[in-house]
Scaffold this motif. Structure first.
Motif, mmCIF file in Angstrom:
data_model
loop_
_atom_site.group_PDB
_atom_site.id
_atom_site.type_symbol
_atom_site.label_atom_id
_atom_site.label_comp_id
_atom_site.label_asym_id
_atom_site.label_seq_id
_atom_site.Cartn_x
_atom_site.Cartn_y
_atom_site.Cartn_z
ATOM 1 N N GLU A 132 3.335 5.755 -4.068
ATOM 2 C CA GLU A 132 2.434 5.635 -5.230
ATOM 3 C C GLU A 132 1.088 5.691 -4.970
ATOM 4 O OE1 GLU A 132 4.425 3.517 -8.843
ATOM 5 O OE2 GLU A 132 3.220 2.346 -7.695
ATOM 6 N N GLU A 133 0.601 4.833 -3.718
ATOM 7 C CA GLU A 133 -0.707 4.553 -3.533
ATOM 8 C C GLU A 133 -1.243 5.037 -2.074
ATOM 9 O OE1 GLU A 133 -1.655 0.215 -4.715
ATOM 10 O OE2 GLU A 133 0.652 0.518 -4.730
ATOM 11 N N TYR A 134 -0.322 5.534 -1.448
ATOM 12 C CA TYR A 134 -0.349 6.101 -0.059
ATOM 13 C C TYR A 134 -0.892 4.884 0.686
ATOM 14 C CZ TYR A 134 -0.043 10.330 -2.201
ATOM 15 O OH TYR A 134 0.420 11.366 -3.289
ATOM 16 N N MET A 135 -0.270 3.789 0.660
ATOM 17 C CA MET A 135 -0.313 2.335 1.305
ATOM 18 C C MET A 135 0.838 2.097 2.047
ATOM 19 S SD MET A 135 -3.311 1.134 0.880
ATOM 20 C CE MET A 135 -4.825 1.446 -0.076
ATOM 21 N N LEU A 136 0.731 1.370 3.130
ATOM 22 C CA LEU A 136 1.837 0.720 3.811
ATOM 23 C C LEU A 136 1.496 -0.800 4.167
ATOM 24 C CD1 LEU A 136 4.256 1.090 5.789
ATOM 25 C CD2 LEU A 136 2.802 1.603 7.533
ATOM 26 N N ASP A 137 2.456 -1.447 3.549
ATOM 27 C CA ASP A 137 2.345 -2.954 3.563
ATOM 28 C C ASP A 137 3.083 -3.337 4.980
ATOM 29 O OD1 ASP A 137 1.012 -3.107 1.375
ATOM 30 O OD2 ASP A 137 2.600 -3.446 -0.018
ATOM 31 N N VAL A 138 2.224 -4.017 5.799
ATOM 32 C CA VAL A 138 2.776 -4.623 7.179
ATOM 33 C C VAL A 138 2.582 -6.064 7.096
ATOM 34 C CG1 VAL A 138 2.864 -4.188 9.750
ATOM 35 C CG2 VAL A 138 1.742 -2.654 8.119
ATOM 36 N N ILE A 139 3.772 -6.604 7.450
ATOM 37 C CA ILE A 139 3.636 -8.223 7.492
ATOM 38 C C ILE A 139 3.347 -8.468 8.934
ATOM 39 C CG2 ILE A 139 5.020 -10.343 7.106
ATOM 40 C CD1 ILE A 139 6.531 -8.991 5.056
ATOM 41 N N VAL A 140 2.256 -9.307 9.139
ATOM 42 C CA VAL A 140 1.970 -9.688 10.465
ATOM 43 C C VAL A 140 2.287 -11.138 10.663
ATOM 44 C CG1 VAL A 140 -0.006 -9.462 12.091
ATOM 45 C CG2 VAL A 140 -0.072 -8.078 10.192
ATOM 46 N N GLY A 141 2.817 -11.550 11.631
ATOM 47 C CA GLY A 141 3.054 -13.023 11.999
ATOM 48 C C GLY A 141 4.202 -13.508 11.219
ATOM 49 N N ARG A 142 4.580 -14.780 11.322
ATOM 50 C CA ARG A 142 5.663 -15.315 10.604
ATOM 51 C C ARG A 142 5.423 -16.613 9.796
ATOM 52 N NH1 ARG A 142 10.608 -14.319 13.359
ATOM 53 N NH2 ARG A 142 10.466 -12.498 14.756
ATOM 54 N N GLY A 143 6.206 -17.097 9.240
ATOM 55 C CA GLY A 143 6.269 -18.180 8.298
ATOM 56 C C GLY A 143 5.004 -18.546 7.504
ATOM 57 N N PRO A 144 4.451 -19.609 7.484
ATOM 58 C CA PRO A 144 3.417 -19.940 6.353
ATOM 59 C C PRO A 144 2.112 -18.908 6.507
ATOM 60 C CG PRO A 144 3.832 -21.704 7.363
ATOM 61 C CD PRO A 144 4.897 -20.710 7.840
ATOM 62 N N SER A 145 1.807 -18.785 7.842
ATOM 63 C CA SER A 145 0.748 -17.908 8.319
ATOM 64 C C SER A 145 1.013 -16.497 8.295
ATOM 65 C CB SER A 145 0.352 -18.508 9.613
ATOM 66 O OG SER A 145 1.230 -18.106 10.680
ATOM 67 N N ALA A 146 1.953 -16.088 7.916
ATOM 68 C CA ALA A 146 2.316 -14.579 7.781
ATOM 69 C C ALA A 146 1.366 -14.048 7.008
ATOM 70 C CB ALA A 146 3.595 -14.115 7.295
ATOM 71 N N LYS A 147 0.939 -12.741 7.000
ATOM 72 C CA LYS A 147 -0.268 -12.050 6.138
ATOM 73 C C LYS A 147 0.364 -10.635 6.140
ATOM 74 C CE LYS A 147 -4.583 -14.406 7.686
ATOM 75 N NZ LYS A 147 -4.832 -14.474 8.696
ATOM 76 N N ILE A 148 -0.090 -10.164 4.804
ATOM 77 C CA ILE A 148 0.312 -8.720 4.606
ATOM 78 C C ILE A 148 -0.762 -7.901 4.712
ATOM 79 C CG2 ILE A 148 0.853 -7.047 2.681
ATOM 80 C CD1 ILE A 148 2.507 -9.111 1.583
ATOM 81 N N LEU A 149 -0.685 -6.993 5.818
ATOM 82 C CA LEU A 149 -1.758 -5.920 6.336
ATOM 83 C C LEU A 149 -1.415 -4.687 5.294
ATOM 84 C CD1 LEU A 149 -3.862 -6.921 8.479
ATOM 85 C CD2 LEU A 149 -2.704 -5.108 9.711
ATOM 86 N N ARG A 150 -2.642 -4.208 4.628
ATOM 87 C CA ARG A 150 -2.501 -3.047 4.009
ATOM 88 C C ARG A 150 -3.100 -1.900 4.695
ATOM 89 N NH1 ARG A 150 -2.010 -1.987 -2.241
ATOM 90 N NH2 ARG A 150 0.244 -1.861 -1.669
ATOM 91 N N LEU A 151 -2.313 -0.924 5.022
ATOM 92 C CA LEU A 151 -2.881 0.309 5.807
ATOM 93 C C LEU A 151 -2.837 1.705 4.992
ATOM 94 C CD1 LEU A 151 -0.845 -0.034 9.239
ATOM 95 C CD2 LEU A 151 -2.925 -0.824 8.771
ATOM 96 N N ASP A 152 -3.994 2.297 5.130
ATOM 97 C CA ASP A 152 -4.126 3.820 4.377
ATOM 98 C C ASP A 152 -3.095 4.754 5.187
ATOM 99 O OD1 ASP A 152 -5.651 3.071 2.443
ATOM 100 O OD2 ASP A 152 -7.517 3.393 3.752
ATOM 101 N N LEU A 153 -2.536 5.317 4.206
ATOM 102 C CA LEU A 153 -1.577 6.467 4.739
ATOM 103 C C LEU A 153 -2.386 7.760 4.287
ATOM 104 C CD1 LEU A 153 2.033 5.367 3.883
ATOM 105 C CD2 LEU A 153 1.011 5.309 6.054
ATOM 106 N N PRO A 154 -1.918 9.063 5.176
ATOM 107 C CA PRO A 154 -2.439 10.197 4.685
ATOM 108 C C PRO A 154 -1.694 10.562 3.337
ATOM 109 C CG PRO A 154 -0.783 10.394 6.361
ATOM 110 C CD PRO A 154 -1.116 8.957 6.344
#
Ligand SMILES: Nc1ncnc2c1ncn2[C@@H]1O[C@H](COP(=O)(O)OP(=O)(O)OP(=O)(O)O)[C@@H](O)[C@H]1O
Ligand SMILES: [Mg+2]
Length: 336
Positions: A132-154
């Motif tokens: 839909e948005e040419y985005m890749l959501d990557v979860i970095v880290g674990r537990g409460p400090s985990a973050k979602i990183l959004r990467l642009d895709l072609p």
């Protein structure tokens, strides 16, 4: 390698077939026989996307085995002059497998996912923002400090292929801008495919021999190509140079394919409905057990053809044999 009857209609790739597939697979829209509406639509979509310099809309092809889903997907890539990455639902085991492929795609490139209905749910969920948005959501880290990183895709085009569209989840299905069901081909079109393949394989074949094979090819290009090869072997062993109607008939008889295109398992299915279940209705699961085959095999490979040629009916209470089936097998309705 010798083929069993089942192999002629099986979706499986035999090593010998793979070689044949490469030589016989049409490479351009104009070589793709039949399916005229689909070709006309695709020609417009492709041209419009090219004029805008954009990726094609995501496309979903569904239909039975051997009708051309993979072929048309490769043709699209070629017509778009763009690279195609190939994978399949069951091959994507981990989230990282899909993430690696998505991040390596070229701008306007194509990702082809075969057997899309077998994709795992967690992996499917990555596809939503990607499509839909040419985005890749990557979860970095674990537990409460985990973050979602959004990467642009072609910007890319996902082409999905499936034999079981009803098993796709609605959110996935809805994300395709173009959906098309590949249907059975006409005998005429199958005849054209046989003649085209014969020309590529240097097989001399009479028109009526091509028609004879076409009539027994389950309206399916893959089956037609396999039958052509089996007939060619027969003709060669019998030391003939040309495939005539008579030789084609003899070869098909040896393969136990009758004049309605039925093979032994087709006949077993109808005979079972008639003799064991008094013509039906019988549930498809019970029927599969009675003939000793898997439910998927019956539903995806046998039943659609038997329904198409009018030997079997699908009713809410189960499958029934038609008058035509009784006649074909030489049974009197009500006799059993
Ligand atoms: N329209 C067509 N014109 C000519 N040949 C065709 C056409 N469609 C399919 N074929 C031939 O039939 C073979 C089977 O087609 P293909 O592999 O594309 O089917 P599929 O729908 O992907 O099957 P599966 O569901 O088993 O993967 C191809 O290798 C090709 O040679
Ligand atoms: Mg395929």
């Amino acid at each position: 390698m010798s083929f069993k009857n089942h192999d002629i209609i099986s979706p499986e790739d035999f090593p010998e077939d793979r070689k044949m597939d490469l030589t016989l697979r049409p490479k351009t829209l104009s070589e793709f026989v039949g399916q005229d509406k689909l070709k006309a639509n695709l020609a417009i979509f492709i041209k419009a996307a090219q004029q805008r310099g954009e990726a094609l809309d995501h496309a979903l092809f569904h239909g039975l085995h051997g009708l051309g889903k993979t072929t048309i997907s490769h043709i699209i890539a070629r017509e778009m002059e763009t690279p195609i990455q190939v994978t399949s639902g069951p091959a994507l085991e981990k989230v990282g497998d899909l993430a690696a492929i998505l991040t390596s795609l070229e701008e306007n490139g194509i990702l082809f996912i075969d057997e899309l209905h077998r994709i795992r749910r967690v992996i499917e969920e990555i596809l939503y923002p990607a499509m839909e948005e040419y985005m890749l959501d990557v979860i970095v880290g674990r537990g409460p400090s985990a973050k979602i990183l959004r990467l642009d895709l072609p910007r890319f085009t996902l082409i999905g292929a499936t034999t079981r569209p009803s098993l796709l989840s609605p959110p996935l299905r809805d994300r395709f801008g173009f959906t098309h069901q590949l249907d059975f081909y006409t005998v005429d079109d199958i005849g054209k495919i046989i003649k085209r393949s014969a020309a590529i394989l240097n097989i001399d074949i009479d028109d009526d021999a091509a028609t004879e094979i076409a009539k027994r090819s389950r309206f399916t290009p893959r089956v037609a190509n396999r039958l052509l090869k089996r007939v060619r072997d027969f003709v060669q062993v019998k030391r003939h140079k040309r495939v005539t109607k008579d030789l084609a008939q003899k070869a098909l008889e040896m393969l136990e394919i009758d004049n309605a295109g039925l093979n032994p398992l087709d006949r077993k299915i109808i005979t079972t409905v008639i003799e064991k279940f008094s013509g039906g209705p019988v549930g498809v699961k019970t029927l599969a057990v009675a003939v000793g085959e898997g439910l998927d095999t019956i539903e995806e490979m046998y039943e659609p053809y038997l329904i198409q040629v009018g030997f079997l009916n699908r009713t809410p209470r189960g499958r029934t044999a038609t008058q035509r089936a009784y006649k074909h097998l030489g049974h009197q309705k009500g006799f059993f």
